[in-house]
Write a protein that holds these residues in place. Structure first.
Motif, PDB file in Angstrom:
ATOM      1  N   ASN A 145       0.796  -1.221   0.000  1.00 42.77           N
ATOM      2  CA  ASN A 145       0.000   0.000   0.000  1.00 42.77           C
ATOM      3  C   ASN A 145       0.831   1.274   0.000  1.00 42.77           C
ATOM      4  O   ASN A 145       0.314   2.353  -0.293  1.00 42.77           O
ATOM      5  CB  ASN A 145      -0.936   0.018   1.215  1.00 42.77           C
ATOM      6  CG  ASN A 145      -1.866  -1.185   1.244  1.00 42.77           C
ATOM      7  OD1 ASN A 145      -2.427  -1.556   0.227  1.00 42.77           O
ATOM      8  ND2 ASN A 145      -2.012  -1.799   2.407  1.00 42.77           N
ATOM      9  N   GLY A 146       2.122   1.192   0.362  1.00 43.31           N
ATOM     10  CA  GLY A 146       2.936   2.390   0.512  1.00 43.31           C
ATOM     11  C   GLY A 146       2.628   3.076   1.835  1.00 43.31           C
ATOM     12  O   GLY A 146       1.921   2.507   2.675  1.00 43.31           O
ATOM     13  N   PRO A 147       3.139   4.290   2.046  1.00 46.24           N
ATOM     14  CA  PRO A 147       4.020   5.062   1.159  1.00 46.24           C
ATOM     15  C   PRO A 147       5.483   4.664   1.384  1.00 46.24           C
ATOM     16  O   PRO A 147       5.769   3.665   2.042  1.00 46.24           O
ATOM     17  CB  PRO A 147       3.768   6.496   1.614  1.00 46.24           C
ATOM     18  CG  PRO A 147       3.533   6.344   3.094  1.00 46.24           C
ATOM     19  CD  PRO A 147       2.797   5.036   3.256  1.00 46.24           C
ATOM     20  N   GLY A 148       6.408   5.485   0.846  1.00 48.04           N
ATOM     21  CA  GLY A 148       7.812   5.209   1.047  1.00 48.04           C
ATOM     22  C   GLY A 148       8.696   6.275   0.433  1.00 48.04           C
ATOM     23  O   GLY A 148       8.210   7.225  -0.178  1.00 48.04           O
ATOM     24  N   GLU A 149      10.004   6.096   0.612  1.00 46.59           N
ATOM     25  CA  GLU A 149      10.981   7.062   0.103  1.00 46.59           C
ATOM     26  C   GLU A 149      12.179   6.312  -0.444  1.00 46.59           C
ATOM     27  O   GLU A 149      12.653   5.348   0.174  1.00 46.59           O
ATOM     28  CB  GLU A 149      11.419   8.000   1.232  1.00 46.59           C
ATOM     29  CG  GLU A 149      12.427   9.056   0.804  1.00 46.59           C
ATOM     30  CD  GLU A 149      12.840   9.957   1.963  1.00 46.59           C
ATOM     31  OE1 GLU A 149      12.705  11.183   1.823  1.00 46.59           O
ATOM     32  OE2 GLU A 149      13.277   9.421   2.994  1.00 46.59           O
ATOM     33  N   ILE A 150      12.697   6.755  -1.573  1.00 48.08           N
ATOM     34  CA  ILE A 150      13.871   6.153  -2.200  1.00 48.08           C
ATOM     35  C   ILE A 150      14.966   7.206  -2.318  1.00 48.08           C
ATOM     36  O   ILE A 150      14.723   8.303  -2.816  1.00 48.08           O
ATOM     37  CB  ILE A 150      13.531   5.596  -3.596  1.00 48.08           C
ATOM     38  CG1 ILE A 150      12.427   4.545  -3.500  1.00 48.08           C
ATOM     39  CG2 ILE A 150      14.776   4.994  -4.250  1.00 48.08           C
ATOM     40  CD1 ILE A 150      11.931   4.062  -4.855  1.00 48.08           C
ATOM     41  N   GLY A 151      16.144   6.864  -1.848  1.00 43.22           N
ATOM     42  CA  GLY A 151      17.287   7.760  -1.993  1.00 43.22           C
ATOM     43  C   GLY A 151      17.522   8.709  -0.846  1.00 43.22           C
ATOM     44  O   GLY A 151      18.434   9.529  -0.899  1.00 43.22           O
ATOM     45  N   GLY A 152      16.737   8.609   0.219  1.00 39.76           N
ATOM     46  CA  GLY A 152      16.921   9.472   1.381  1.00 39.76           C
ATOM     47  C   GLY A 152      17.741   8.778   2.459  1.00 39.76           C
ATOM     48  O   GLY A 152      18.146   7.627   2.313  1.00 39.76           O
ATOM     49  N   PRO A 153      18.014   9.480   3.562  1.00 41.25           N
ATOM     50  CA  PRO A 153      18.772   8.867   4.660  1.00 41.25           C
ATOM     51  C   PRO A 153      17.949   7.788   5.368  1.00 41.25           C
ATOM     52  O   PRO A 153      16.730   7.929   5.525  1.00 41.25           O
ATOM     53  CB  PRO A 153      19.059  10.046   5.591  1.00 41.25           C
ATOM     54  CG  PRO A 153      17.965  11.027   5.301  1.00 41.25           C
ATOM     55  CD  PRO A 153      17.643  10.874   3.848  1.00 41.25           C
ATOM     56  N   VAL A 154      18.613   6.706   5.770  1.00 35.22           N
ATOM     57  CA  VAL A 154      17.948   5.613   6.476  1.00 35.22           C
ATOM     58  C   VAL A 154      18.797   5.201   7.674  1.00 35.22           C
ATOM     59  O   VAL A 154      19.945   5.637   7.840  1.00 35.22           O
ATOM     60  CB  VAL A 154      17.709   4.393   5.554  1.00 35.22           C
ATOM     61  CG1 VAL A 154      16.803   4.760   4.393  1.00 35.22           C
ATOM     62  CG2 VAL A 154      19.034   3.818   5.060  1.00 35.22           C
ATOM     63  N   SER A 155      18.221   4.330   8.496  1.00 38.24           N
ATOM     64  CA  SER A 155      18.940   3.758   9.634  1.00 38.24           C
ATOM     65  C   SER A 155      18.757   2.252   9.604  1.00 38.24           C
ATOM     66  O   SER A 155      17.632   1.756   9.517  1.00 38.24           O
ATOM     67  CB  SER A 155      18.409   4.328  10.953  1.00 38.24           C
ATOM     68  OG  SER A 155      19.056   3.721  12.061  1.00 38.24           O
ATOM     69  N   ILE A 156      19.866   1.523   9.671  1.00 35.54           N
ATOM     70  CA  ILE A 156      19.853   0.060   9.616  1.00 35.54           C
ATOM     71  C   ILE A 156      20.523  -0.475  10.868  1.00 35.54           C
ATOM     72  O   ILE A 156      21.738  -0.352  11.037  1.00 35.54           O
ATOM     73  CB  ILE A 156      20.606  -0.462   8.366  1.00 35.54           C
ATOM     74  CG1 ILE A 156      19.999   0.116   7.099  1.00 35.54           C
ATOM     75  CG2 ILE A 156      20.598  -1.993   8.339  1.00 35.54           C
ATOM     76  CD1 ILE A 156      18.592  -0.340   6.825  1.00 35.54           C
ATOM     77  N   GLY A 157      19.736  -1.030  11.772  1.00 34.78           N
ATOM     78  CA  GLY A 157      20.309  -1.554  13.009  1.00 34.78           C
ATOM     79  C   GLY A 157      21.074  -0.507  13.785  1.00 34.78           C
ATOM     80  O   GLY A 157      22.103  -0.804  14.389  1.00 34.78           O
ATOM     81  N   GLY A 158      20.584   0.725  13.770  1.00 32.05           N
ATOM     82  CA  GLY A 158      21.245   1.822  14.459  1.00 32.05           C
ATOM     83  C   GLY A 158      22.362   2.476  13.671  1.00 32.05           C
ATOM     84  O   GLY A 158      22.987   3.432  14.155  1.00 32.05           O
TER      85      GLY A 158
END
Length: 232
Positions: A150-163
């Motif tokens: 269903n979304g939403p989402g973002e591609i190419g922005g800052p993320v956090s993976i396991g801190g």
């Protein structure tokens, strides 16, 4: 219609790509050595291999970052369509492990697109099938429950993976010990330091095998108080 925010640099062919030689060097060095070369600063915690050949789960490539609503993978499908060969899909699903974000079909499609790997702060499923793929896949957990679309989402922005903060274009490296991210501007320096650490460790292994490992550094690093002094 679900909204997808897109960083235009994701599809910009002029964006600098890491050299093949740098990627070969990163794949050849254990993540533990790279972590030591980065002063053992905090990295991704709890994200481990769930796909790709056991014992051969080695990965290096530029991050294509994705942030999605927990339990939903619509924007992840779009990111795979946008990915270029050699990209590592880095998916921030909020650490939620109740529903799988990737499974056999999506990962097979990602492999057919030439991706170098998938890193997911969330759950995966179809692990038996994922182990048959020549595609390193890292996730926080496994869940048989499938995702919504269903979304939403973002591609190419800052993320956090396991801190671990990850920006689009960071160099992602992974093996059986987990994953870490390197800023492209520092990658050459870090991998050189890591290669030197590996060389020193090989010398130590040779000394262990020959029974000549100098252990004097242990006592030198300790302040030892005799038990008699404690009793007094």
């Amino acid at each position: 219609m679900s909204e997808c925010r897109l960083n235009t640099s994701v599809t910009d062919p002029r964006q600098p790509r890491p050299s093949a030689n740098l990627l070969r060097r990163l794949v050849a060095v254990p993540t533990a050595a790279l972590s030591d070369a980065m002063l053992r600063l905090p990295g991704a915690v709890g994200v481990l291999p769930v796909g790709g050949p056991l014992g051969e789960c080695r990965m290096a490539g530029p991050a294509l970052t994705v942030r999605t609503r927990p339990g939903d993978n619509l924007v992840v499908h779009k990111a795979v369509d946008l990915a270029r060969p050699g990209d590592v899909l880095v998916i921030d699903a909020g650490g939620d492990t109740s529903r799988a974000i990737v499974g056999d079909l999506l990962c097979r499609y990602a492999a057919s697109r030439g991706l170098a790997g998938i890193v997911l702060d969330g759950a995966a499923r179809d692990v038996a099938e994922l182990r048959e793929l020549d595609l390193p896949i890292f996730a926080r957990a496994v869940s048989h429950l499938g995702p919504y679309k269903n979304g939403p989402g973002e591609i190419g922005g800052p993320v956090s993976i396991g801190g671990l903060p990850v920006s689009h274009g960071d160099l992602m490296v992974g093996d059986d010990d987990g994953v870490l991210a390197l800023a492209p501007a520092r990658a050459e320096h870090i991998v050189s330091d890591a290669e030197a650490l590996v060389a020193r460790e090989e010398q130590t292994i040779a000394a262990i095998k020959s029974g000549t490992w100098d252990r004097s550094w242990v006592d030198a690093a300790l302040t030892i108080t005799p038990l008699d002094d404690i009793r007094e």
